[in-house]
Scaffold this motif. Structure first.
Motif, short mmCIF file in Angstrom:
data_model
loop_
_atom_site.label_atom_id
_atom_site.label_comp_id
_atom_site.label_asym_id
_atom_site.label_seq_id
_atom_site.Cartn_x
_atom_site.Cartn_y
_atom_site.Cartn_z
N ILE A 1 67.09 11.05 31.06
CA ILE A 1 68.38 11.91 30.82
C ILE A 1 68.67 12.65 32.17
N LEU A 2 69.88 12.48 32.83
CA LEU A 2 70.09 13.21 34.12
C LEU A 2 71.60 13.85 33.88
N PHE A 3 71.70 15.17 34.03
CA PHE A 3 72.96 15.80 33.70
C PHE A 3 73.37 16.85 35.18
N CYS A 4 74.61 16.71 35.55
CA CYS A 4 74.84 17.41 36.61
C CYS A 4 75.98 18.64 36.02
N LYS A 5 75.49 19.93 36.35
CA LYS A 5 76.44 21.11 35.90
C LYS A 5 76.53 21.91 37.21
N ASP A 6 77.93 22.24 37.64
CA ASP A 6 77.68 23.39 38.67
C ASP A 6 77.04 22.85 39.93
N LYS A 7 77.34 21.50 40.01
CA LYS A 7 76.55 21.07 41.20
C LYS A 7 75.01 20.92 41.45
N ARG A 8 74.32 21.13 40.22
CA ARG A 8 72.89 20.95 40.00
C ARG A 8 72.67 20.01 39.01
N VAL A 9 71.63 19.16 39.44
CA VAL A 9 71.21 17.91 38.67
C VAL A 9 69.79 18.24 38.05
N GLU A 10 69.70 18.06 36.87
CA GLU A 10 68.62 18.42 36.03
C GLU A 10 68.38 17.21 35.05
N GLU A 11 66.98 17.17 34.51
CA GLU A 11 66.55 16.39 33.51
C GLU A 11 66.70 16.83 32.31
N GLY A 12 67.27 16.16 31.24
CA GLY A 12 67.64 16.60 30.03
C GLY A 12 66.77 16.17 29.02
N GLN A 13 67.14 16.49 27.71
CA GLN A 13 66.36 16.33 26.67
C GLN A 13 67.08 15.53 25.53
N LYS A 14 66.46 14.61 24.65
CA LYS A 14 67.28 13.56 23.87
C LYS A 14 67.92 14.64 22.97
N GLU A 15 67.42 15.76 22.53
CA GLU A 15 67.94 16.34 21.43
C GLU A 15 69.25 17.06 21.72
N ASN A 16 69.38 17.24 23.15
CA ASN A 16 70.64 18.19 23.60
C ASN A 16 71.57 17.12 24.17
N LEU A 17 71.49 15.89 23.73
CA LEU A 17 72.55 15.17 24.38
C LEU A 17 73.93 15.52 23.90
N PRO A 18 74.34 15.70 22.45
CA PRO A 18 75.63 16.33 22.14
C PRO A 18 75.93 17.30 23.02
N LEU A 19 75.45 18.39 23.24
CA LEU A 19 75.72 19.50 24.42
C LEU A 19 76.19 18.97 25.57
N TYR A 20 75.23 18.04 26.25
CA TYR A 20 75.20 17.61 27.63
C TYR A 20 76.68 16.90 27.69
N LYS A 21 77.00 16.23 26.54
CA LYS A 21 78.18 15.15 26.66
C LYS A 21 79.46 16.14 26.58
N LYS A 22 79.41 17.44 25.83
CA LYS A 22 80.56 18.19 25.83
C LYS A 22 80.63 18.93 27.06
N THR A 23 79.43 19.42 27.67
CA THR A 23 79.75 20.47 28.88
C THR A 23 79.47 19.95 30.31
N ALA A 24 78.48 18.76 30.53
CA ALA A 24 78.22 18.44 31.78
C ALA A 24 79.18 18.05 32.61
N ASP A 25 79.22 18.09 33.94
CA ASP A 25 80.30 17.59 34.66
C ASP A 25 80.05 15.89 34.81
N LEU A 26 78.62 15.63 34.75
CA LEU A 26 78.42 14.21 34.94
C LEU A 26 76.96 14.12 34.13
N LEU A 27 77.06 13.14 33.04
CA LEU A 27 75.88 13.01 32.32
C LEU A 27 75.49 11.37 32.45
N TRP A 28 74.27 11.19 32.75
CA TRP A 28 73.65 9.68 32.98
C TRP A 28 72.60 9.47 32.17
N VAL A 29 72.59 8.54 31.05
CA VAL A 29 71.70 8.37 30.12
C VAL A 29 71.20 6.95 30.28
N ASP A 30 69.88 6.84 30.80
CA ASP A 30 69.53 5.34 31.09
C ASP A 30 68.32 5.05 30.04
#
Length: 323
Positions: A4-33
């Motif tokens: 999981i990679l998510f972009c928020k405020d021009k920063r890219v970070e690796e995410g955790q599976k349990e936080n996916l619902p939050l990333y989906k709502k708040t991330a500018d760009l979410l990539w789930v591979d």
């Protein structure tokens, strides 16, 4: 395996599976591979993203390149190149593209996706800002892999053509058939993918922005160029094969003619010696033949008889144009 990679405020970070619902709502760009998905990982597609059952089913079972448009996302299937050294091997890439996310599902590791993920992390998302741009990056680099392969095939055909002129043999024919097999395989992959890209480039949607259309048009141009090149290569290999077949037919005909000439000479020699053998066998019988009473004249008579028969047969063969 899920990455999981998510972009928020021009920063890219690796995410955790349990936080996916939050990333989906708040991330500018979410990539789930998702690679070699397990049952609980595939469940994410339904539980968190609510994708259509048929699209999820296409992620499980092999599917041809396609595009399906749903109310809030696109489902796209393309193929990426894995290896082309011995035979063309590809991997199906299933992609869900929404307003702020891209979900990719595949069975084997795909170098294209790994390279994009690495660049996205290292450059902190500076070159990818929206889902349609990420979709373009994936499709563009997947198609570029085939473009490099087609260009390499051009050099290979030139090399085989030179070999055909210098040393036409069965190995060259085998190489040509292998090239034709790869051309057919590539056309079967590229033609349906061309339809997918054409659909994206010709139909603006809320997910594919208008400013991205020229980029997909550029990919479409690349595919069309490859199809034209493959058509040219197919004709070239066919022409070389026809030339080789004609050459081999002429070569075999020449060999056959040479063998006929050899057999003709051997037949003439055998025919002459058959007559001589008959005479010598006659005089080799253990009987009191009249000619033996002639002394040396009998020997000369036998030699003259054999010489005259030989000369007579040669004249006869010459008259018949057999020699």
């Amino acid at each position: 395996m899920i990455k999981i990679l998510f972009c928020k405020d021009k920063r890219v970070e690796e995410g955790q599976k349990e936080n996916l619902p939050l990333y989906k709502k708040t991330a500018d760009l979410l990539w789930v591979d998702i690679e070699a998905a397990k049952e609980e990982e595939l469940a994410i597609l339904d539980e968190i993203f609510s994708f259509h059952d048929l699209a999820i089913e296409d992620c499980i079972f092999p599917s041809q390149p396609k595009i399906d448009e749903f109310s809030d996302h696109l489902f796209i299937v393309i193929y990426g190149l894995l290896d082309a050294e011995r035979e063309i091997t590809t991997e199906e890439i299933n992609m869900f593209v929404g307003q702020n996310y891209v979900v990719t599902v595949h069975e084997k590791p795909v170098p294209v996706l790994a390279n994009i993920a690495k660049k996205l992390s290292s450059e902190n998302g500076s070159f990818i800002k929206t889902p349609d741009f990420l979709l373009h990056a994936i499709v563009d680099r997947a198609i570029d892999g085939f473009f490099l392969l087609v260009n390499k095939m051009d050099l290979e055909i030139d090399r085989i053509e030179e070999s055909a002129v210098e040393n036409p043999d069965q190995e060259v024919i085998s190489q040509l058939f292998e090239i034709k097999k790869r051309i057919i395989a590539l056309r079967r992959i590229l033609t349906p993918q061309q339809r997918v890209i054409k659909y994206i480039a010709k139909k603006e949607s809320s997910i594919i922005r208008e400013e991205m259309i020229p980029y997909f048009d550029d990919i479409l141009d690349h595919i069309e160029q490859m199809n034209i090149s493959l058509e040219t290569y197919r004709d070239a290999t066919t022409d070389i094969l026809q030339w080789l077949n004609s050459y081999l037919e002429v070569h075999l005909q020449n060999v056959s003619n040479q063998m006929s000439q050899v057999m003709k000479v051997l037949t003439v020699v055998a025919t002459i010696f058959m007559s001589l053998t008959l005479i010598t066998s006659y005089y080799g019988m253990n009987l009191a033949l009249p000619e033996f009473k002639w002394g040396i004249r009998g020997v000369l008579f036998a030699i003259a008889l054999m010489a005259s028969i030989t000369f007579g047969l040669l004249l006869y063969f010459r008259k018949k144009r057999w020699i």
